[in-house]
Design a protein around this motif. Structure first.
Motif, PDB file in Angstrom:
ATOM      1  N   UNK A   1      38.915  27.118  32.518  1.00 21.64           N
ATOM      2  CA  UNK A   1      40.212  27.733  32.906  1.00 21.64           C
ATOM      3  C   UNK A   1      39.854  29.346  33.137  1.00 21.64           C
ATOM      4  N   UNK A   2      40.324  29.944  34.077  1.00 20.50           N
ATOM      5  CA  UNK A   2      40.238  31.245  34.222  1.00 20.50           C
ATOM      6  C   UNK A   2      41.525  32.333  33.773  1.00 20.50           C
ATOM      7  N   UNK A   3      41.228  33.268  33.496  1.00 22.76           N
ATOM      8  CA  UNK A   3      42.535  33.987  32.686  1.00 22.76           C
ATOM      9  C   UNK A   3      42.193  35.481  33.076  1.00 22.76           C
ATOM     10  N   UNK A   4      43.320  35.990  33.034  1.00 25.29           N
ATOM     11  CA  UNK A   4      43.301  37.705  33.306  1.00 25.29           C
ATOM     12  C   UNK A   4      43.997  38.199  32.197  1.00 25.29           C
ATOM     13  N   UNK A   5      43.543  39.456  31.859  1.00 29.15           N
ATOM     14  CA  UNK A   5      44.139  40.239  30.975  1.00 29.15           C
ATOM     15  C   UNK A   5      44.122  41.722  31.246  1.00 29.15           C
ATOM     16  N   UNK A   6      44.996  42.633  31.052  1.00 31.58           N
ATOM     17  CA  UNK A   6      45.275  43.897  31.436  1.00 31.58           C
ATOM     18  C   UNK A   6      44.586  45.013  30.473  1.00 31.58           C
ATOM     19  N   UNK A   7      43.496  45.826  30.840  1.00 33.56           N
ATOM     20  CA  UNK A   7      43.004  46.793  29.973  1.00 33.56           C
ATOM     21  C   UNK A   7      41.734  46.374  29.400  1.00 33.56           C
ATOM     22  N   UNK A   8      41.086  47.283  28.552  1.00 34.48           N
ATOM     23  CA  UNK A   8      39.548  47.006  28.354  1.00 34.48           C
ATOM     24  C   UNK A   8      39.483  46.697  26.851  1.00 34.48           C
ATOM     25  N   UNK A   9      38.478  47.296  26.238  1.00 34.91           N
ATOM     26  CA  UNK A   9      38.603  46.940  24.725  1.00 34.91           C
ATOM     27  C   UNK A   9      37.241  46.263  24.422  1.00 34.91           C
ATOM     28  N   UNK A  10      37.004  46.174  23.203  1.00 36.13           N
ATOM     29  CA  UNK A  10      35.980  45.365  22.410  1.00 36.13           C
ATOM     30  C   UNK A  10      35.586  43.774  22.904  1.00 36.13           C
ATOM     31  N   UNK A  11      34.353  43.536  22.594  1.00 38.53           N
ATOM     32  CA  UNK A  11      34.135  42.160  22.791  1.00 38.53           C
ATOM     33  C   UNK A  11      35.037  41.247  22.212  1.00 38.53           C
TER      34      UNK A  11
ATOM     35  N   UNK B   1      46.061  36.100  42.921  1.00 40.50           N
ATOM     36  CA  UNK B   1      46.983  36.553  44.052  1.00 40.50           C
ATOM     37  C   UNK B   1      47.398  37.827  43.396  1.00 40.50           C
ATOM     38  N   UNK B   2      48.277  38.751  44.186  1.00 42.23           N
ATOM     39  CA  UNK B   2      48.453  40.121  43.743  1.00 42.23           C
ATOM     40  C   UNK B   2      47.400  41.225  44.320  1.00 42.23           C
ATOM     41  N   UNK B   3      48.146  42.370  44.407  1.00 43.62           N
ATOM     42  CA  UNK B   3      47.603  43.535  44.960  1.00 43.62           C
ATOM     43  C   UNK B   3      46.632  44.198  43.613  1.00 43.62           C
ATOM     44  N   UNK B   4      46.917  43.776  42.488  1.00 46.35           N
ATOM     45  CA  UNK B   4      46.455  44.680  41.277  1.00 46.35           C
ATOM     46  C   UNK B   4      45.464  43.824  40.562  1.00 46.35           C
ATOM     47  N   UNK B   5      44.808  42.829  41.391  1.00 47.28           N
ATOM     48  CA  UNK B   5      43.573  42.175  40.667  1.00 47.28           C
ATOM     49  C   UNK B   5      42.663  43.025  40.184  1.00 47.28           C
ATOM     50  N   UNK B   6      42.296  44.095  40.663  1.00 44.16           N
ATOM     51  CA  UNK B   6      41.125  45.047  40.265  1.00 44.16           C
ATOM     52  C   UNK B   6      41.414  45.631  38.980  1.00 44.16           C
ATOM     53  N   UNK B   7      42.741  45.552  38.650  1.00 39.58           N
ATOM     54  CA  UNK B   7      43.220  46.143  37.407  1.00 39.58           C
ATOM     55  C   UNK B   7      42.947  45.256  36.031  1.00 39.58           C
ATOM     56  N   UNK B   8      42.658  44.045  36.453  1.00 33.77           N
ATOM     57  CA  UNK B   8      42.511  43.138  35.266  1.00 33.77           C
ATOM     58  C   UNK B   8      41.184  42.714  34.955  1.00 33.77           C
ATOM     59  N   UNK B   9      40.952  42.494  33.696  1.00 32.92           N
ATOM     60  CA  UNK B   9      39.830  41.968  33.103  1.00 32.92           C
ATOM     61  C   UNK B   9      40.002  40.730  33.527  1.00 32.92           C
ATOM     62  N   UNK B  10      39.049  39.792  33.448  1.00 30.39           N
ATOM     63  CA  UNK B  10      38.890  38.283  33.830  1.00 30.39           C
ATOM     64  C   UNK B  10      37.999  37.584  32.825  1.00 30.39           C
ATOM     65  N   UNK B  11      38.435  36.420  32.568  1.00 27.97           N
ATOM     66  CA  UNK B  11      37.750  35.649  31.498  1.00 27.97           C
ATOM     67  C   UNK B  11      37.875  34.306  31.811  1.00 27.97           C
ATOM     68  N   UNK B  12      36.575  33.454  31.408  1.00 27.37           N
ATOM     69  CA  UNK B  12      36.689  32.209  31.723  1.00 27.37           C
ATOM     70  C   UNK B  12      36.554  31.247  30.262  1.00 27.37           C
ATOM     71  N   UNK B  13      37.343  30.402  29.998  1.00 25.49           N
ATOM     72  CA  UNK B  13      37.455  29.705  28.903  1.00 25.49           C
ATOM     73  C   UNK B  13      37.173  28.202  29.072  1.00 25.49           C
ATOM     74  N   UNK B  14      36.873  27.360  28.217  1.00 25.10           N
ATOM     75  CA  UNK B  14      36.941  26.090  28.466  1.00 25.10           C
ATOM     76  C   UNK B  14      37.305  25.073  27.375  1.00 25.10           C
TER      77      UNK B  14
END
Length: 127
Positions: free
Chosen positions: A95-105, A25-38
């Motif tokens: 689980x999916x997760x969202x973080x703001x910004x970029x960065x290294x691996x 949800x939210x209008x700023x989804x495209x600003x977030x990096x996304x990850x999958x964890x388990x």
């Protein structure tokens, strides 16, 4: 604020495929990096895959490289995890997760870098 809802989990035989989806949800989804964890029973949560906000950069755990593929559709506010050639050891809550910004691996694979989390979806691979 970002709310995440995973879907697509289930039971699959070894060698089979599943595709997980995570709707945001939210209008700023495209600003977030996304990850999958388990997280498997009795184990720590672990990194699976991540994708940059643009979708250009993707990152994978060694255990899933070549079998899983992460992608995103910013127009649909959705991130996907295509899982192929699945193994019993892939059994876990995903689980999916969202973080703001970029960065290294190292930042993409660090669960503490992520601010928002979904509720998880169970994936079970039978042998």
């Amino acid at each position: 604020q970002v709310q995440l809802v995973e879907s697509g989990g289930g039971l699959v035989q070894a060698g089979g495929s599943l595709r997980l989806s995570c709707a945001a949800s939210g209008r700023t989804f495209s600003s977030y990096a996304m990850g999958w964890f388990r997280q498997a029973p009795g184990k720590e949560r672990e990194f699976v895959a991540a994708i940059s906000w643009s979708g250009i950069n993707t990152y994978y755990a060694d255990s899933v490289k070549g079998r899983f593929a992460i992608s995103r559709d910013n127009a649909k506010n959705t991130v996907y995890l295509q899982m192929n050639s699945m193994k019993p050891e892939d059994t876990a809550v995903y689980y999916c997760a969202a973080r703001y910004g970029s960065g290294t691996y190292s930042r993409y694979r660090d669960e503490f870098e992520y601010s928002y989390w979904g509720q998880g979806t169970q994936v079970t691979v039978s042998s």
